[in-house]
Design a protein around this motif. Structure first.
Motif, mmCIF file in Angstrom:
data_model
loop_
_atom_site.group_PDB
_atom_site.id
_atom_site.type_symbol
_atom_site.label_atom_id
_atom_site.label_comp_id
_atom_site.label_asym_id
_atom_site.label_seq_id
_atom_site.Cartn_x
_atom_site.Cartn_y
_atom_site.Cartn_z
ATOM 1 N N LEU A 88 0.860 -1.176 0.000
ATOM 2 C CA LEU A 88 0.000 0.000 0.000
ATOM 3 C C LEU A 88 0.900 1.231 0.000
ATOM 4 O O LEU A 88 1.657 1.467 0.947
ATOM 5 C CB LEU A 88 -0.896 0.002 1.240
ATOM 6 C CG LEU A 88 -2.064 0.986 1.265
ATOM 7 C CD1 LEU A 88 -3.098 0.613 0.227
ATOM 8 C CD2 LEU A 88 -2.689 1.020 2.649
ATOM 9 N N PHE A 89 0.848 1.997 -1.077
ATOM 10 C CA PHE A 89 1.585 3.250 -1.167
ATOM 11 C C PHE A 89 0.636 4.388 -0.784
ATOM 12 O O PHE A 89 -0.380 4.603 -1.458
ATOM 13 C CB PHE A 89 2.132 3.458 -2.581
ATOM 14 C CG PHE A 89 3.200 2.477 -2.972
ATOM 15 C CD1 PHE A 89 4.454 2.532 -2.394
ATOM 16 C CD2 PHE A 89 2.949 1.497 -3.919
ATOM 17 C CE1 PHE A 89 5.447 1.622 -2.758
ATOM 18 C CE2 PHE A 89 3.919 0.593 -4.289
ATOM 19 C CZ PHE A 89 5.181 0.655 -3.706
ATOM 20 N N VAL A 90 0.984 5.106 0.287
ATOM 21 C CA VAL A 90 0.137 6.170 0.817
ATOM 22 C C VAL A 90 0.747 7.508 0.428
ATOM 23 O O VAL A 90 1.900 7.802 0.772
ATOM 24 C CB VAL A 90 0.010 6.067 2.347
ATOM 25 C CG1 VAL A 90 -0.940 7.148 2.879
ATOM 26 C CG2 VAL A 90 -0.467 4.686 2.756
ATOM 27 N N ASN A 91 -0.034 8.320 -0.284
ATOM 28 C CA ASN A 91 0.439 9.627 -0.720
ATOM 29 C C ASN A 91 0.684 10.522 0.493
ATOM 30 O O ASN A 91 -0.200 10.720 1.332
ATOM 31 C CB ASN A 91 -0.596 10.278 -1.642
ATOM 32 C CG ASN A 91 -0.017 11.426 -2.443
ATOM 33 O OD1 ASN A 91 0.767 12.222 -1.945
ATOM 34 N ND2 ASN A 91 -0.406 11.502 -3.705
ATOM 35 N N ILE A 92 1.912 11.068 0.601
ATOM 36 C CA ILE A 92 2.254 11.875 1.775
ATOM 37 C C ILE A 92 1.523 13.205 1.774
ATOM 38 O O ILE A 92 1.429 13.867 2.808
ATOM 39 C CB ILE A 92 3.780 12.097 1.860
ATOM 40 C CG1 ILE A 92 4.291 12.844 0.625
ATOM 41 C CG2 ILE A 92 4.502 10.776 2.031
ATOM 42 C CD1 ILE A 92 5.768 13.195 0.693
ATOM 43 N N ARG A 93 0.974 13.641 0.633
ATOM 44 C CA ARG A 93 0.160 14.850 0.615
ATOM 45 C C ARG A 93 -1.254 14.575 1.096
ATOM 46 O O ARG A 93 -1.966 15.501 1.487
ATOM 47 C CB ARG A 93 0.111 15.430 -0.802
ATOM 48 C CG ARG A 93 1.446 15.932 -1.308
ATOM 49 C CD ARG A 93 1.257 16.772 -2.556
ATOM 50 N NE ARG A 93 2.512 17.273 -3.080
ATOM 51 C CZ ARG A 93 2.611 18.115 -4.102
ATOM 52 N NH1 ARG A 93 1.516 18.550 -4.705
ATOM 53 N NH2 ARG A 93 3.788 18.533 -4.528
ATOM 54 N N TRP A 94 -1.657 13.333 1.059
ATOM 55 C CA TRP A 94 -2.979 12.968 1.573
ATOM 56 C C TRP A 94 -2.915 12.640 3.056
ATOM 57 O O TRP A 94 -3.832 12.968 3.817
ATOM 58 C CB TRP A 94 -3.530 11.777 0.794
ATOM 59 C CG TRP A 94 -4.855 11.302 1.289
ATOM 60 C CD1 TRP A 94 -6.059 11.942 1.187
ATOM 61 C CD2 TRP A 94 -5.126 10.089 2.006
ATOM 62 N NE1 TRP A 94 -7.057 11.213 1.779
ATOM 63 C CE2 TRP A 94 -6.516 10.064 2.282
ATOM 64 C CE3 TRP A 94 -4.333 9.015 2.423
ATOM 65 C CZ2 TRP A 94 -7.112 9.008 2.968
ATOM 66 C CZ3 TRP A 94 -4.934 7.975 3.099
ATOM 67 C CH2 TRP A 94 -6.304 7.975 3.372
ATOM 68 N N CYS A 95 -1.827 11.996 3.488
ATOM 69 C CA CYS A 95 -1.688 11.604 4.890
ATOM 70 C C CYS A 95 -0.220 11.710 5.292
ATOM 71 O O CYS A 95 0.657 11.197 4.583
ATOM 72 C CB CYS A 95 -2.210 10.188 5.112
ATOM 73 S SG CYS A 95 -2.120 9.619 6.831
ATOM 74 N N ASN A 96 0.040 12.352 6.398
ATOM 75 C CA ASN A 96 1.400 12.478 6.912
ATOM 76 C C ASN A 96 1.972 11.089 7.205
ATOM 77 O O ASN A 96 1.302 10.264 7.832
ATOM 78 C CB ASN A 96 1.393 13.329 8.184
ATOM 79 C CG ASN A 96 2.784 13.694 8.648
ATOM 80 O OD1 ASN A 96 3.615 12.829 8.899
ATOM 81 N ND2 ASN A 96 3.031 14.982 8.756
ATOM 82 N N PRO A 97 3.194 10.808 6.764
ATOM 83 C CA PRO A 97 3.773 9.468 7.008
ATOM 84 C C PRO A 97 3.820 9.102 8.487
ATOM 85 O O PRO A 97 3.746 7.917 8.845
ATOM 86 C CB PRO A 97 5.176 9.575 6.405
ATOM 87 C CG PRO A 97 5.081 10.668 5.390
ATOM 88 C CD PRO A 97 4.086 11.643 5.932
#
Length: 392
Positions: A88-97
């Motif tokens: 699962l690649f989570v966009n850092i602009r959508w959610c803070n790592p």
């Protein structure tokens, strides 16, 4: 604002699909993210059949601008040593790592546990389902992939527990399993329902004393004298004067009520939320942790207080208040029925119809000697009955 909401949708935009090995497609995926806006702005890249093992470190498969969450196949739990795996690649602009946390890892066939363990969370289930579906197991979930994902068949599904959440675009790429982009269509409740206002008076001890002094210093006889024995006039005069005093001492406060407001969110909880926001804005980590601890305690106390209030209403058999609480919890919206058009004659027709069994039958002199086709039943005793009266 438009740029912000591209990366901050209410629910995540998703690119999903079966990769059949990620190790040999990392460069292609990096090129897609760099050159295509759809991939670059997507909230989640949910990819199955990664075929990754513990021998392949994260830096070998990381994608720029995304945080990586892996779930490699475990032979001991799954009984299979090859294939499988999820990334699962989570966009850092959508959610803070720093906010991406794996709460729990489950490797079992009881997938319905997801719907019972976290009923209030937004849940998305993605994968290669081949010849099975979840329609009979998770009836509250909805499937959104309606385009072919492998040749002319659809075997890669995405289930969520939100209705009207996504629309699927045509497949991306020409691999064995095509990638599918799911664009969010869901609108949160706070945007779909209008903002209402509520007016109230908050009577403090100081205001109560001031109001008492105002009433004690009033010459009530001066107000009553112009009306003499007119009880209705005196009542209106006294009511208007008391309301005038209330407006002076305890002014009416109007607040806006949003559709997603919870009944246990009190003014104390709102104050702690604002305190937490200020600490976060000032980058004061110590103050932020302190505010978070206080907020957690106050939220628990507020929920317990609200629960005790509902239980007390049930014990007192106050069904009107209980029904109001249930409507708040379930989000039930009352609908207002428009009045029926009509006049006094129409209202009298309703009165006659509903009172036909309680009121005595009036027989005219002209029809007294004429035999009736159907026998009339004797009118019941109306000495203890009440007639229904409808007026316009």
């Amino acid at each position: 604002m438009e740029k912000r909401w591209r990366y901050k949708p209410s629910i995540p935009s998703v690119v999903m699909g079966n990769l059949n090995s990620l190790a040999n497609k990392t460069e292609e995926l990096a090129a897609l993210v760099q050159n295509q806006r759809l991939y670059r702005e997507c909230s989640l890249l949910c990819l199955t059949e990664t075929w990754l093992t513990g021998n392949i470190p994260n830096p070998n498969v990381d994608t720029a601008g995304f945080a990586t969450v892996r779930a490699d196949r475990v032979a001991r739990l799954s009984g299979k040593s090859k294939g499988g795996g999820l990334v699962l690649f989570v966009n850092i602009r959508w959610c803070n790592p720093g906010h991406v946390t794996v709460k729990e890892r489950i490797c079992c066939q009881d997938i319905e546990l997801l719907a019972t363990q976290h009923p209030d969370a937004f849940i998305a289930i993605s994968g290669d389902f081949n010849h099975i579906t979840l329609d009979s197991v998770l009836t509250a979930f909805h499937q959104y992939v309606d385009c072919p994902t492998r040749k002319n068949t659809t075997i890669d599904f995405l289930y969520t527990n939100a209705k009207d959440a996504y629309t699927a675009t045509p497949p991306l790429g020409k691999s064995d399993h095509n990638l599918v982009y799911l664009q969010p269509q869901y609108k949160p409740q706070v945007r779909t329902q209008p903002i209402t206002t509520r007016s109230f008076r908050k009577l403090s001890p100081g205001a109560e004393a001031a109001l008492r002094n105002c009433f004690e210093s009033t010459e009530w006889s001066v107000l009553q004298e112009p009306y003499w024995e007119d009880i209705e006039g005196i009542t209106h005069c006294m009511t208007d004067y008391m309301n005038f005093c209330m407006d002076l001492v305890v002014p009416v406060k109007t607040v806006r009520c949003f559709a997603n407001k919870q009944p246990w969110i009190t003014s104390g909880v709102k104050g702690l939320l604002n305190k937490k926001k200020r600490a976060f804005k000032d980058n004061n980590q110590e103050e932020l942790r302190s505010a978070q601890r206080e907020l957690k305690v106050h939220l628990r106390e507020a929920k317990e207080s609200y629960m005790r209030e509902v239980e007390q209403k049930l014990r007192e058999n106050n069904m009107r208040e209980v029904l109001s609480v249930m409507k708040t919890i379930t989000g039930y919206m009352q609908w207002t029925d428009s009045a029926t058009d009509g006049d006094v004659e129409r209202a009298n027709e309703f009165n006659t119809f509903y009172n036909r069994f309680d009121c005595p039958v009036q027989v005219s002199a002209a029809s007294a000697d004429t035999p009736s086709t159907l026998p009339l039943a004797s009118a019941p005793d109306t000495s203890a009955s009440a007639c229904l009266d409808i007026t316009v």
